[in-house]
Design a protein around this motif. Structure first.
Motif, short mmCIF file in Angstrom:
data_model
loop_
_atom_site.label_atom_id
_atom_site.label_comp_id
_atom_site.label_asym_id
_atom_site.label_seq_id
_atom_site.Cartn_x
_atom_site.Cartn_y
_atom_site.Cartn_z
N ALA A 45 0.34 -1.44 -0.36
CA ALA A 45 -0.31 0.03 -0.19
C ALA A 45 1.05 0.80 -0.08
N GLU A 46 -0.02 1.91 -0.43
CA GLU A 46 1.26 3.49 -1.17
C GLU A 46 -0.17 4.86 -0.94
N LEU A 47 0.69 6.23 -0.96
CA LEU A 47 -0.18 6.81 -1.12
C LEU A 47 -0.27 6.78 -2.32
N ASP A 48 -1.44 7.18 -3.21
CA ASP A 48 -1.61 7.97 -4.83
C ASP A 48 -1.62 9.01 -4.82
N PHE A 49 -1.59 9.92 -5.94
CA PHE A 49 -2.36 11.14 -6.03
C PHE A 49 -3.53 11.38 -6.71
N GLY A 50 -3.98 10.21 -6.54
CA GLY A 50 -5.77 10.90 -6.63
C GLY A 50 -6.17 9.63 -7.94
N PHE A 51 -7.46 9.01 -7.89
CA PHE A 51 -7.70 8.67 -8.81
C PHE A 51 -7.77 9.72 -10.47
N ARG A 52 -7.74 9.08 -11.42
CA ARG A 52 -8.37 9.57 -12.81
C ARG A 52 -8.81 8.72 -13.69
N ASP A 53 -9.21 9.02 -14.52
CA ASP A 53 -9.40 7.95 -15.46
C ASP A 53 -8.84 7.37 -16.06
N GLY A 54 -8.46 6.06 -16.47
CA GLY A 54 -7.92 5.34 -17.15
C GLY A 54 -6.27 4.93 -16.56
N ARG A 55 -6.35 5.03 -15.27
CA ARG A 55 -5.62 4.32 -14.01
C ARG A 55 -6.34 3.77 -13.74
N GLN A 56 -7.25 3.49 -13.47
CA GLN A 56 -8.27 1.42 -13.45
C GLN A 56 -7.27 0.49 -14.05
N TYR A 57 -6.82 0.80 -15.24
CA TYR A 57 -6.22 -0.31 -15.87
C TYR A 57 -4.97 -0.58 -16.13
N GLY A 58 -5.08 -2.04 -16.30
CA GLY A 58 -3.48 -2.56 -15.71
C GLY A 58 -2.47 -2.30 -17.16
N ARG A 59 -0.86 -2.75 -16.70
CA ARG A 59 -0.12 -1.77 -18.03
C ARG A 59 0.13 -3.29 -18.83
N GLY A 60 0.16 -4.82 -17.98
CA GLY A 60 -0.53 -5.98 -19.02
C GLY A 60 -1.11 -7.03 -18.51
N GLN A 61 -0.64 -8.25 -19.39
CA GLN A 61 -1.83 -9.73 -17.91
C GLN A 61 -1.90 -9.50 -16.69
N SER A 62 -1.02 -8.74 -15.39
CA SER A 62 -0.87 -8.58 -14.76
C SER A 62 -0.75 -7.75 -13.08
N GLY A 63 -1.64 -6.63 -14.10
CA GLY A 63 -1.69 -5.22 -13.81
C GLY A 63 -0.83 -4.28 -14.32
#
Length: 115
Positions: free
Chosen positions: A97-115
């Motif tokens: 777990a890490e602090l994140d700057f905030g969700f923005r549309d498009g960030r919910q998609y992983g970069r490959g098969q496993s996130g």
């Protein structure tokens, strides 16, 4: 406290650090593909009310891919969540777990098969 540097959304490291200062969002990684949103809400509600959970999805299949964003109502609850669940084992996997700057549309998609 670890800081994920996302060059896609910020012009400089300092801009991202500023965005994290009062962040109410937590990135949780290394989730099982079978971990549910309800499990995340139950886990993170222990530090304060959860406003929203966005599960990470495979861009093509729209199935969970091992991460999520959790938005709290306060930055204090977000910080508490990070400190309490980092390394905690859920569904036989140690959470990151890490602090994140905030969700923005498009960030919910992983970069490959496993996130």
């Amino acid at each position: 406290q670890k800081i994920y540097v996302d060059r896609q959304f910020f012009a400089s490291y300092e801009d991202q650090v500023q965005a994290l200062t009062d962040s109410k969002t937590v990135y949780i990684g290394n989730l099982s593909f079978y971990t549910t949103e309800a499990q995340i809400v139950e886990l993170c509600s222990r530090t304060g009310p959860v406003k929203k959970v966005i599960m990470g999805l495979n861009r093509h299949t729209k199935e969970p891919c091992g991460f999520c964003f959790v938005e709290h109502y306060s930055s204090e609850a977000a910080l508490d969540t990070v400190s309490r669940i980092t390394g905690l084992v859920l569904d036989d996997r140690p959470l990151r777990a890490e602090l994140d700057f905030g969700f923005r549309d498009g960030r919910q998609y992983g970069r490959g098969q496993s996130g």
